[in-house]
Motif scaffolding. Sequence first.
Motif, PDB file in Angstrom:
ATOM      1  N   GLU A 121       0.651  -1.310   0.219  1.00 24.69           N
ATOM      2  CA  GLU A 121       0.161   0.118  -0.085  1.00 24.69           C
ATOM      3  C   GLU A 121       0.730   1.372   0.311  1.00 24.69           C
ATOM      4  N   PHE A 122      -0.110   2.613  -0.878  1.00 24.64           N
ATOM      5  CA  PHE A 122       1.341   4.012  -0.497  1.00 24.64           C
ATOM      6  C   PHE A 122       0.705   4.054   0.428  1.00 24.64           C
ATOM      7  N   GLU A 123       1.436   5.227   1.104  1.00 28.42           N
ATOM      8  CA  GLU A 123       1.363   5.900   2.735  1.00 28.42           C
ATOM      9  C   GLU A 123       1.784   6.606   1.691  1.00 28.42           C
ATOM     10  N   ASP A 124       1.206   7.816   2.878  1.00 27.12           N
ATOM     11  CA  ASP A 124       0.265   9.590   3.147  1.00 27.12           C
ATOM     12  C   ASP A 124       1.513   9.953   1.990  1.00 27.12           C
ATOM     13  N   ASP A 125       3.091  10.053   2.557  1.00 30.06           N
ATOM     14  CA  ASP A 125       4.067  10.703   1.595  1.00 30.06           C
ATOM     15  C   ASP A 125       4.788   9.853   0.659  1.00 30.06           C
ATOM     16  N   GLY A 126       4.090   9.226   0.158  1.00 29.57           N
ATOM     17  CA  GLY A 126       4.193   8.520  -1.227  1.00 29.57           C
ATOM     18  C   GLY A 126       5.249   7.312  -0.901  1.00 29.57           C
ATOM     19  N   SER A 127       4.973   7.095   0.206  1.00 23.52           N
ATOM     20  CA  SER A 127       6.437   5.801   0.025  1.00 23.52           C
ATOM     21  C   SER A 127       5.030   4.501  -0.113  1.00 23.52           C
ATOM     22  N   TYR A 128       6.365   3.390  -0.231  1.00 18.98           N
ATOM     23  CA  TYR A 128       5.206   2.400  -0.691  1.00 18.98           C
ATOM     24  C   TYR A 128       5.906   1.297   0.444  1.00 18.98           C
ATOM     25  N   ARG A 129       4.615   0.664   1.639  1.00 17.52           N
ATOM     26  CA  ARG A 129       4.408  -0.033   2.441  1.00 17.52           C
ATOM     27  C   ARG A 129       4.390  -2.097   1.500  1.00 17.52           C
ATOM     28  N   LEU A 130       5.577  -2.894   1.808  1.00 17.97           N
ATOM     29  CA  LEU A 130       5.281  -4.021   0.260  1.00 17.97           C
ATOM     30  C   LEU A 130       5.434  -4.892   2.031  1.00 17.97           C
ATOM     31  N   HIS A 131       4.178  -6.067   1.833  1.00 18.44           N
ATOM     32  CA  HIS A 131       4.471  -7.082   2.867  1.00 18.44           C
ATOM     33  C   HIS A 131       4.586  -8.675   1.865  1.00 18.44           C
ATOM     34  N   LEU A 132       5.928  -9.144   2.377  1.00 12.63           N
ATOM     35  CA  LEU A 132       6.030 -10.071   2.355  1.00 12.63           C
ATOM     36  C   LEU A 132       6.064 -11.816   3.119  1.00 12.63           C
ATOM     37  N   PRO A 133       5.291 -12.232   2.819  1.00 12.94           N
ATOM     38  CA  PRO A 133       5.685 -13.628   4.072  1.00 12.94           C
ATOM     39  C   PRO A 133       7.471 -14.615   3.146  1.00 12.94           C
ATOM     40  N   TYR A 134       8.188 -14.906   4.459  1.00 11.21           N
ATOM     41  CA  TYR A 134       9.164 -15.841   3.527  1.00 11.21           C
ATOM     42  C   TYR A 134       9.733 -16.968   4.993  1.00 11.21           C
ATOM     43  N   SER A 135      10.358 -18.294   4.245  1.00 16.35           N
ATOM     44  CA  SER A 135      10.021 -19.286   5.286  1.00 16.35           C
ATOM     45  C   SER A 135      12.084 -18.503   5.984  1.00 16.35           C
ATOM     46  N   ASP A 136      12.950 -18.188   4.722  1.00 16.84           N
ATOM     47  CA  ASP A 136      14.344 -17.888   4.784  1.00 16.84           C
ATOM     48  C   ASP A 136      14.640 -16.346   4.239  1.00 16.84           C
ATOM     49  N   PRO A 137      15.305 -16.012   5.367  1.00 19.45           N
ATOM     50  CA  PRO A 137      16.169 -14.918   4.826  1.00 19.45           C
ATOM     51  C   PRO A 137      17.184 -14.536   3.425  1.00 19.45           C
ATOM     52  N   THR A 138      18.122 -15.673   3.149  1.00 21.64           N
ATOM     53  CA  THR A 138      18.496 -14.517   2.674  1.00 21.64           C
ATOM     54  C   THR A 138      18.534 -14.533   1.336  1.00 21.64           C
ATOM     55  N   GLU A 139      17.440 -15.233   0.315  1.00 17.98           N
ATOM     56  CA  GLU A 139      17.596 -14.217  -1.050  1.00 17.98           C
ATOM     57  C   GLU A 139      16.949 -13.036  -0.830  1.00 17.98           C
ATOM     58  N   LEU A 140      16.075 -13.349  -0.068  1.00 20.83           N
ATOM     59  CA  LEU A 140      15.416 -11.433   0.416  1.00 20.83           C
ATOM     60  C   LEU A 140      16.364 -10.976   1.006  1.00 20.83           C
ATOM     61  N   ILE A 141      17.024 -10.991   1.854  1.00 18.33           N
ATOM     62  CA  ILE A 141      18.427  -9.952   1.437  1.00 18.33           C
ATOM     63  C   ILE A 141      18.955  -9.080   0.709  1.00 18.33           C
ATOM     64  N   MET A 142      19.308  -9.965  -0.056  1.00 17.93           N
ATOM     65  CA  MET A 142      19.617 -10.070  -0.999  1.00 17.93           C
ATOM     66  C   MET A 142      19.215  -9.055  -2.055  1.00 17.93           C
ATOM     67  N   ASP A 143      18.229  -8.888  -2.085  1.00 17.00           N
ATOM     68  CA  ASP A 143      17.104  -8.157  -3.010  1.00 17.00           C
ATOM     69  C   ASP A 143      16.477  -7.212  -2.482  1.00 17.00           C
ATOM     70  N   ILE A 144      16.823  -6.444  -0.719  1.00 11.00           N
ATOM     71  CA  ILE A 144      16.445  -5.763  -0.090  1.00 11.00           C
ATOM     72  C   ILE A 144      17.593  -5.037  -0.616  1.00 11.00           C
ATOM     73  N   LEU A 145      18.857  -5.877  -0.138  1.00 13.04           N
ATOM     74  CA  LEU A 145      20.408  -4.157  -0.227  1.00 13.04           C
ATOM     75  C   LEU A 145      20.363  -4.267  -1.506  1.00 13.04           C
ATOM     76  N   LYS A 146      19.727  -5.157  -2.334  1.00 13.71           N
ATOM     77  CA  LYS A 146      19.839  -3.749  -4.281  1.00 13.71           C
ATOM     78  C   LYS A 146      19.111  -2.775  -3.993  1.00 13.71           C
ATOM     79  N   TYR A 147      18.068  -2.494  -3.279  1.00 11.74           N
ATOM     80  CA  TYR A 147      17.673  -0.908  -2.660  1.00 11.74           C
ATOM     81  C   TYR A 147      18.947   0.227  -2.833  1.00 11.74           C
ATOM     82  N   GLY A 148      19.324   0.056  -1.458  1.00 12.35           N
ATOM     83  CA  GLY A 148      20.523   0.690  -0.765  1.00 12.35           C
ATOM     84  C   GLY A 148      19.359   1.606   0.027  1.00 12.35           C
ATOM     85  N   PRO A 149      20.110   2.967  -0.051  1.00 15.03           N
ATOM     86  CA  PRO A 149      19.336   3.637   0.821  1.00 15.03           C
ATOM     87  C   PRO A 149      17.854   4.379   0.586  1.00 15.03           C
TER      88      PRO A 149
END
Length: 134
Positions: free
Chosen positions: A69-97
């Motif tokens: 969902e979009f927030e009032d300030d224009g940011s976006y909040r994403l909810h993802l179910p996961y069982s192991d964080p390994t791949e998710l962490i790599m995908d998060i890191l590619k977005y940096g700041p």
Amino acid sequence: RCFALDRIESLTCTDHPATEVDDDQLDAHFGASYGIFGGSPRQTAVLRFTPERARWVAEECWFPGQAGEFEDDGSYRLHLPYSDPTELIMDILKYGPDVEVLEPPELREQVQERLHQALRQYRAGKKSGDKLKI
């Protein structure tokens, strides 16, 4: 865990027949949580993307079971179910700041540690005379 066929380096034929697994059973195991690691989701990641990145992330399908969902300030909040964080962490890191892990605290700490490790590597590899800007 799921493996890519292009990563197989060698194989051995055996006399043992393959085990047939029903498609619904495979989907329940491999399709229930984010990434290549199967199993039931144990956590839900909550990621907040900056307004500058939000438009693009909102159009991406990271996982069929995601919610966002979009927030009032224009940011976006994403909810993802996961069982192991390994791949998710790599995908998060590619977005940096442009992304912040809001939940769960364990995932936030793991991402922070990876960022600290990267920064230490750059500090350790600093060339003589270079100034590190943070």
